[in-house]
Every structure is written in structure tokens, then in C-alpha cells.
Design a protein around this motif. Structure first.
Motif, PDB file in Angstrom:
ATOM      1  N   LEU A   1     -15.719   8.481   2.755  1.00 31.39           N
ATOM      2  CA  LEU A   1     -15.329   7.231   1.955  1.00 31.39           C
ATOM      3  C   LEU A   1     -15.191   5.864   2.731  1.00 31.39           C
ATOM      4  O   LEU A   1     -15.490   4.843   2.647  1.00 31.39           O
ATOM      5  CB  LEU A   1     -14.081   7.674   1.056  1.00 31.39           C
ATOM      6  N   LEU A   2     -14.401   6.145   3.999  1.00 32.81           N
ATOM      7  CA  LEU A   2     -14.069   5.131   4.999  1.00 32.81           C
ATOM      8  C   LEU A   2     -15.255   4.849   5.569  1.00 32.81           C
ATOM      9  O   LEU A   2     -15.535   3.598   6.265  1.00 32.81           O
ATOM     10  CB  LEU A   2     -13.208   5.668   5.814  1.00 32.81           C
ATOM     11  N   GLN A   3     -16.177   5.676   5.964  1.00 31.84           N
ATOM     12  CA  GLN A   3     -17.552   5.315   6.562  1.00 31.84           C
ATOM     13  C   GLN A   3     -18.251   4.477   5.496  1.00 31.84           C
ATOM     14  O   GLN A   3     -18.985   3.435   5.854  1.00 31.84           O
ATOM     15  CB  GLN A   3     -18.321   6.566   6.837  1.00 31.84           C
ATOM     16  N   GLU A   4     -18.491   4.911   4.037  1.00 39.61           N
ATOM     17  CA  GLU A   4     -19.098   4.200   3.289  1.00 39.61           C
ATOM     18  C   GLU A   4     -18.466   2.757   2.854  1.00 39.61           C
ATOM     19  O   GLU A   4     -19.241   1.751   2.497  1.00 39.61           O
ATOM     20  CB  GLU A   4     -19.204   4.926   1.993  1.00 39.61           C
ATOM     21  N   HIS A   5     -17.157   2.575   3.154  1.00 34.12           N
ATOM     22  CA  HIS A   5     -16.500   1.343   2.570  1.00 34.12           C
ATOM     23  C   HIS A   5     -15.555   0.870   4.234  1.00 34.12           C
ATOM     24  O   HIS A   5     -14.424   1.061   4.033  1.00 34.12           O
ATOM     25  CB  HIS A   5     -15.666   1.537   1.613  1.00 34.12           C
ATOM     26  N   PRO A   6     -16.199   0.343   5.080  1.00 39.42           N
ATOM     27  CA  PRO A   6     -15.559   0.141   6.195  1.00 39.42           C
ATOM     28  C   PRO A   6     -14.361  -0.791   6.095  1.00 39.42           C
ATOM     29  O   PRO A   6     -13.567  -0.845   7.317  1.00 39.42           O
ATOM     30  CB  PRO A   6     -16.755  -0.362   7.184  1.00 39.42           C
ATOM     31  N   GLU A   7     -14.165  -1.647   5.112  1.00 42.09           N
ATOM     32  CA  GLU A   7     -13.231  -2.541   4.945  1.00 42.09           C
ATOM     33  C   GLU A   7     -12.083  -1.904   4.135  1.00 42.09           C
ATOM     34  O   GLU A   7     -11.001  -2.445   4.196  1.00 42.09           O
ATOM     35  CB  GLU A   7     -13.637  -3.753   4.120  1.00 42.09           C
ATOM     36  N   ALA A   8     -12.266  -0.671   3.758  1.00 42.84           N
ATOM     37  CA  ALA A   8     -11.249   0.022   3.010  1.00 42.84           C
ATOM     38  C   ALA A   8      -9.946   0.462   3.780  1.00 42.84           C
ATOM     39  O   ALA A   8     -10.150   0.778   4.974  1.00 42.84           O
ATOM     40  CB  ALA A   8     -11.809   0.986   2.239  1.00 42.84           C
ATOM     41  N   GLN A   9      -8.928   0.370   3.337  1.00 40.22           N
ATOM     42  CA  GLN A   9      -7.647   1.079   3.864  1.00 40.22           C
ATOM     43  C   GLN A   9      -7.059   2.106   3.381  1.00 40.22           C
ATOM     44  O   GLN A   9      -7.061   2.354   2.029  1.00 40.22           O
ATOM     45  CB  GLN A   9      -6.577  -0.128   3.844  1.00 40.22           C
TER      46      GLN A   9
ATOM     47  N   GLY B   1       2.478   4.827  -0.551  1.00 41.89           N
ATOM     48  CA  GLY B   1       2.292   3.610  -1.078  1.00 41.89           C
ATOM     49  C   GLY B   1       3.503   2.778  -0.850  1.00 41.89           C
ATOM     50  O   GLY B   1       3.589   1.446  -1.230  1.00 41.89           O
ATOM     51  N   SER B   2       4.710   3.324  -0.145  1.00 41.06           N
ATOM     52  CA  SER B   2       5.867   2.627  -0.234  1.00 41.06           C
ATOM     53  C   SER B   2       5.800   1.362   0.623  1.00 41.06           C
ATOM     54  O   SER B   2       6.565   0.741   0.510  1.00 41.06           O
ATOM     55  CB  SER B   2       6.964   3.644   0.355  1.00 41.06           C
ATOM     56  N   ASP B   3       4.629   1.376   1.616  1.00 42.24           N
ATOM     57  CA  ASP B   3       4.575   0.121   2.368  1.00 42.24           C
ATOM     58  C   ASP B   3       3.482  -0.833   1.887  1.00 42.24           C
ATOM     59  O   ASP B   3       3.589  -1.927   1.355  1.00 42.24           O
ATOM     60  CB  ASP B   3       4.272   0.381   3.933  1.00 42.24           C
ATOM     61  N   VAL B   4       2.229  -0.149   1.446  1.00 40.45           N
ATOM     62  CA  VAL B   4       0.916  -0.775   1.111  1.00 40.45           C
ATOM     63  C   VAL B   4       1.488  -1.505  -0.204  1.00 40.45           C
ATOM     64  O   VAL B   4       0.776  -2.543  -0.551  1.00 40.45           O
ATOM     65  CB  VAL B   4       0.008   0.427   0.983  1.00 40.45           C
TER      66      VAL B   4
ATOM     67  N   GLY C   1      -7.356  -8.552  -2.596  1.00 39.55           N
ATOM     68  CA  GLY C   1      -8.526  -8.114  -2.664  1.00 39.55           C
ATOM     69  C   GLY C   1      -9.097  -6.874  -1.976  1.00 39.55           C
ATOM     70  O   GLY C   1     -10.315  -6.583  -1.735  1.00 39.55           O
ATOM     71  N   VAL C   2      -8.069  -6.005  -1.456  1.00 41.36           N
ATOM     72  CA  VAL C   2      -8.142  -4.857  -0.776  1.00 41.36           C
ATOM     73  C   VAL C   2      -8.867  -3.701  -1.500  1.00 41.36           C
ATOM     74  O   VAL C   2      -8.834  -3.579  -2.749  1.00 41.36           O
ATOM     75  CB  VAL C   2      -6.874  -4.504  -0.050  1.00 41.36           C
ATOM     76  N   GLU C   3      -9.626  -2.932  -0.630  1.00 38.86           N
ATOM     77  CA  GLU C   3     -10.311  -1.789  -1.123  1.00 38.86           C
ATOM     78  C   GLU C   3      -9.342  -0.447  -0.570  1.00 38.86           C
ATOM     79  O   GLU C   3      -8.967  -0.682   0.727  1.00 38.86           O
ATOM     80  CB  GLU C   3     -11.682  -1.327  -0.732  1.00 38.86           C
ATOM     81  N   LEU C   4      -8.983   0.435  -1.267  1.00 40.47           N
ATOM     82  CA  LEU C   4      -8.072   1.447  -1.075  1.00 40.47           C
ATOM     83  C   LEU C   4      -8.782   2.788  -0.987  1.00 40.47           C
ATOM     84  O   LEU C   4      -9.501   3.164  -2.237  1.00 40.47           O
ATOM     85  CB  LEU C   4      -6.924   1.458  -1.772  1.00 40.47           C
ATOM     86  N   VAL C   5      -8.485   3.627  -0.114  1.00 35.67           N
ATOM     87  CA  VAL C   5      -8.964   5.080  -0.144  1.00 35.67           C
ATOM     88  C   VAL C   5      -7.600   5.805  -0.163  1.00 35.67           C
ATOM     89  O   VAL C   5      -6.594   6.055   0.694  1.00 35.67           O
ATOM     90  CB  VAL C   5      -9.737   5.561   1.179  1.00 35.67           C
ATOM     91  N   SER C   6      -7.245   6.488  -1.264  1.00 36.73           N
ATOM     92  CA  SER C   6      -6.137   7.212  -1.524  1.00 36.73           C
ATOM     93  C   SER C   6      -6.306   8.575  -0.894  1.00 36.73           C
ATOM     94  O   SER C   6      -7.213   9.365  -1.261  1.00 36.73           O
ATOM     95  CB  SER C   6      -5.719   7.260  -2.852  1.00 36.73           C
TER      96      SER C   6
ATOM     97  N   ILE D   1       8.743  10.009  -1.538  1.00 34.92           N
ATOM     98  CA  ILE D   1       7.490   9.494  -1.587  1.00 34.92           C
ATOM     99  C   ILE D   1       6.765   8.997  -0.084  1.00 34.92           C
ATOM    100  O   ILE D   1       5.785   9.184  -0.129  1.00 34.92           O
ATOM    101  CB  ILE D   1       7.211   8.395  -2.594  1.00 34.92           C
ATOM    102  N   GLY D   2       7.741   8.661   0.783  1.00 31.98           N
ATOM    103  CA  GLY D   2       7.405   8.111   2.090  1.00 31.98           C
ATOM    104  C   GLY D   2       6.898   9.199   2.897  1.00 31.98           C
ATOM    105  O   GLY D   2       7.368  10.481   2.650  1.00 31.98           O
ATOM    106  N   THR D   3       5.863   8.881   3.719  1.00 34.06           N
ATOM    107  CA  THR D   3       5.497  10.146   4.370  1.00 34.06           C
ATOM    108  C   THR D   3       5.548   9.895   5.950  1.00 34.06           C
ATOM    109  O   THR D   3       5.481   8.665   6.573  1.00 34.06           O
ATOM    110  CB  THR D   3       3.906  10.286   4.122  1.00 34.06           C
ATOM    111  N   ILE D   4       5.624  11.069   6.906  1.00 33.82           N
ATOM    112  CA  ILE D   4       5.517  10.895   8.143  1.00 33.82           C
ATOM    113  C   ILE D   4       4.397  10.252   8.870  1.00 33.82           C
ATOM    114  O   ILE D   4       4.578   9.498   9.860  1.00 33.82           O
ATOM    115  CB  ILE D   4       5.877  12.255   8.917  1.00 33.82           C
ATOM    116  N   GLY D   5       3.154  10.203   8.130  1.00 35.06           N
ATOM    117  CA  GLY D   5       2.128   9.662   8.654  1.00 35.06           C
ATOM    118  C   GLY D   5       2.012   8.161   8.619  1.00 35.06           C
ATOM    119  O   GLY D   5       1.874   7.427   9.362  1.00 35.06           O
ATOM    120  N   GLY D   6       2.725   7.783   7.257  1.00 31.51           N
ATOM    121  CA  GLY D   6       2.594   6.562   7.024  1.00 31.51           C
ATOM    122  C   GLY D   6       3.532   5.615   7.776  1.00 31.51           C
ATOM    123  O   GLY D   6       3.514   4.618   8.196  1.00 31.51           O
ATOM    124  N   ASN D   7       4.813   6.472   7.960  1.00 30.65           N
ATOM    125  CA  ASN D   7       5.859   5.725   9.015  1.00 30.65           C
ATOM    126  C   ASN D   7       5.422   5.599  10.355  1.00 30.65           C
ATOM    127  O   ASN D   7       5.928   4.520  10.993  1.00 30.65           O
ATOM    128  CB  ASN D   7       7.074   6.578   8.953  1.00 30.65           C
TER     129      ASN D   7
END
Length: 294
Positions: A19-27, A32-35, A46-51, A108-114
Motif C-alpha cells: 500500500l505504501l508503494q502504491e500510495h507513496p504520499e501516504a502516511q 493514532g494518538s499523535d496523528v 488532505g493526508v492519505e493514511l495506511v492503517s 492505545i499508544g504504541t512503542i513504535g509510534g512513540n
């Protein structure tokens, strides 16, 4: 309320990469506690999101056969604090992430997001630096393992290449075996507060408990990225600890850190607190390791 262009939900790590390759502008969005807060403030209009939040393969803490502790990047702070492997081997990490936000954020917050948001004030970051953690990222070229000291490039920028996602935090046995640590967070309040300064210390004592065989001192908010203090560590490493030597080690942190002036605190205040926190964290780490400063 949330201005987004598109939302894609990954069902596996390879699918997320696709999905990130198909949508290179996606985040990426996880807990989601920060985003979501930033989107509501209009910072990601106007962001594209990959969950990746549904990827249970990235959750949990495991002790691998070679002794490496593997923390999936989607593991929540609450899970880390309560996990028996964390409590047995690196309890200080559980204590550090238990200082993040309030209960709802920790659930809900994750070590990866942090870690991936790249901010120097992240409560997990200083402690992971003190544990010599390794960051695992997965992308189109395969898996990369990056020492956490190299993962942080500059303020709010980490070493994630296009279409890569962080998949785990790794702590090799040699990074935690025999070490005992303590984390101190300073803020204006005791809860729901971004760190004004964070200090995490690990020590490994000799068999007779009189010598600091190794010492690691790490800070958050003492510079643009979380950092270790090699000059200060060298003062104590390999020597018989004492109150005088602990104070000398604390004084030496000023050779390594470069805090800034901000509305939360001035540079001089942060430097003073760095010395005080280093002393306190060292004493507590030595006590936890079985040492005696009486």
C-alpha cells in the motif's frame, strides 16, 4: 473534523508495504494518538493514511531462544508495563512508558509510534537508548536492523526509507543481562505532561558489587534527539563507585548534552536538572543492582 484524502487498511506487513508503494504520499497510522491530534489541528490536511493497527503480528513481547527480547511495534504502553518479560528483565522500560500521558493514551499508544515520531521528549526513547536497543524495520528491500542511536537522524526525522515500517524493538541479551536501571521524568505536572527533561541510567556492577563495570546514561530533551552521554559514562565506567565519583559523573554530562531554551524551561535550568537527575538515577540504579553507597 478529520480532513483526509483516503484511508487504507493493511491486513499484513507485506500488504502494508504494498500500500505504501502504491500510495507513496501516504502516511502510517497505528494507535493514532499523535496523528489524529495533528489532523484535527489541520497539520496533515488532505493526508492519505495506511492503517497498520489491525496487524496483531506486530503486538506483544517475546523472549527469543538467544535471549533477545522482542517488542512488537504495535505493543501498547499498558501492555509493556504489565508484561512479565519486561517486569523480570527490563522493568525500567515499563516504568518509563507508564509515565506517558494518561490511561487512555497508554492503552492505545504504541512503542513504535512513540519512537517513529522522532521527538526527543518521547518517554521510551531515553530508556531504549540506555538499553542499546535495536530497531527493526521492514520494507521492499527486506528487513533492516538499526541501532537506536542511528535511528534518530535529527529532530522529528528517523531512518525510515520509502515504504518501510517499523516492525519491532529488539534488546539483545548482552544489552540487558546483569544491568539495572532507573528512569526519571521531570515535568510541571505528575501526569498528562510532556517531559521537560528525561534521564535514564543503567549500571552493571562487578560480582562483589563494588565496581561499576558498565554504565549507560541517556537523556531526552537534552538535545534535538535522544542521546547518550559518553563523556559522563567514561568517568564512572570500570571504577569503584562513590558519592564523589557519582557527582563527578553528573558534572560531566554537561560535556555531552545541549538542551535548548523553550517556554517549558530554560537551557540553564535543564542543565542543572540533568546533573541532579543523573546523580539520583545513578544512586537508585546502583541500589537496584545490589550496591551500597552508605
Amino acid at each position: 473534523m478529520y480532513d483526509m484524502k483516503a484511508f487504507y487498511e493493511a491486513v499484513s506487513v507485506p500488504h502494508a508495504i504494498q500500500l505504501l508503494q502504491e500510495h507513496p504520499e501516504a502516511q502510517i497510522i497505528a494507535g493514532g494518538s499523535d496523528v489524529l491530534v495533528q489532523m484535527r489541528e489541520g497539520k496533515r490536511a488532505g493526508v492519505e493514511l495506511v492503517s497498520i493497527y489491525g496487524l496483531d503480528e506486530l503486538r506483544g513481547v517475546t523472549l527469543e531462544e538467544n535471549g533477545t527480547i522482542r517488542i512488537g511495534s504495535l505493543t501498547s504502553f499498558s501492555h509493556i508495563t504489565k508484561d512479565p518479560v519486561i517486569q523480570k528483565y527490563i522493568n525500567v522500560l515499563g516504568e518509563a512508558v507508564d509515565k506517558v500521558g494518561g490511561p487512555q493514551i497508554r492503552n492505545i499508544g504504541t512503542i513504535g509510534g512513540n519512537t517513529c515520531n522522532g521527538v526527543t521528549s518521547a518517554d521510551s526513547a531515553a530508556t531504549l537508548h540506555a538499553w542499546d536497543a535495536i530497531v527493526e524495520v521492514t520494507g521492499p528491500e527486506g528487513v533492516r536492523h538499526i541501532p537506536i542511536h542511528d535511528f534518530y537522524i535529527r529532530a522529528k526525522v528517523v531512518d525510515l526509507r520509502p515504504a518501510e515500517i517499523q516492525t519491532a524493538i529488539l534488546l539483545p541479551k548482552e544489552s540487558y543481562g546483569g544491568y539495572f536501571g532507573h528512569y526519571i521524568k521531570y515535568g510541571m505536572r505528575n501526569a498528562m505532561e510532556i517531559a521537560t527533561l528525561g534521564c535514564s541510567v543503567n549500571v552493571k556492577l562487578s560480582e562483589d558489587k563494588k565496581t561499576a563495570e558498565d554504565v549507560r546514561i541517556a537523556f531526552g530533551v537534552a538535545g534535538p534527539v535522544p542521546m547518550r552521554t559518553p563523556a559522563a559514562e567514561a568517568v564512572l565506567r570500570g571504577r569503584e563507585y562513590s558519592e564523589d565519583l557519582i557527582r563527578a559523573t553528573a558534572d560531566a554530562v554537561l560535556q555531552d548534552i545541549n538542551p535548548r531554551d523553550s517556554w517549558r524551561a530554560g537551557k540553564a535550568f535543564r542543565e542543572h536538572m540533568a546533573e541532579v537527575m543523573t546523580e539520583r538515577a545513578l544512586r537508585e540504579s546502583i541500589r537496584l543492582a545490589g550496591g551500597d553507597l552508605s
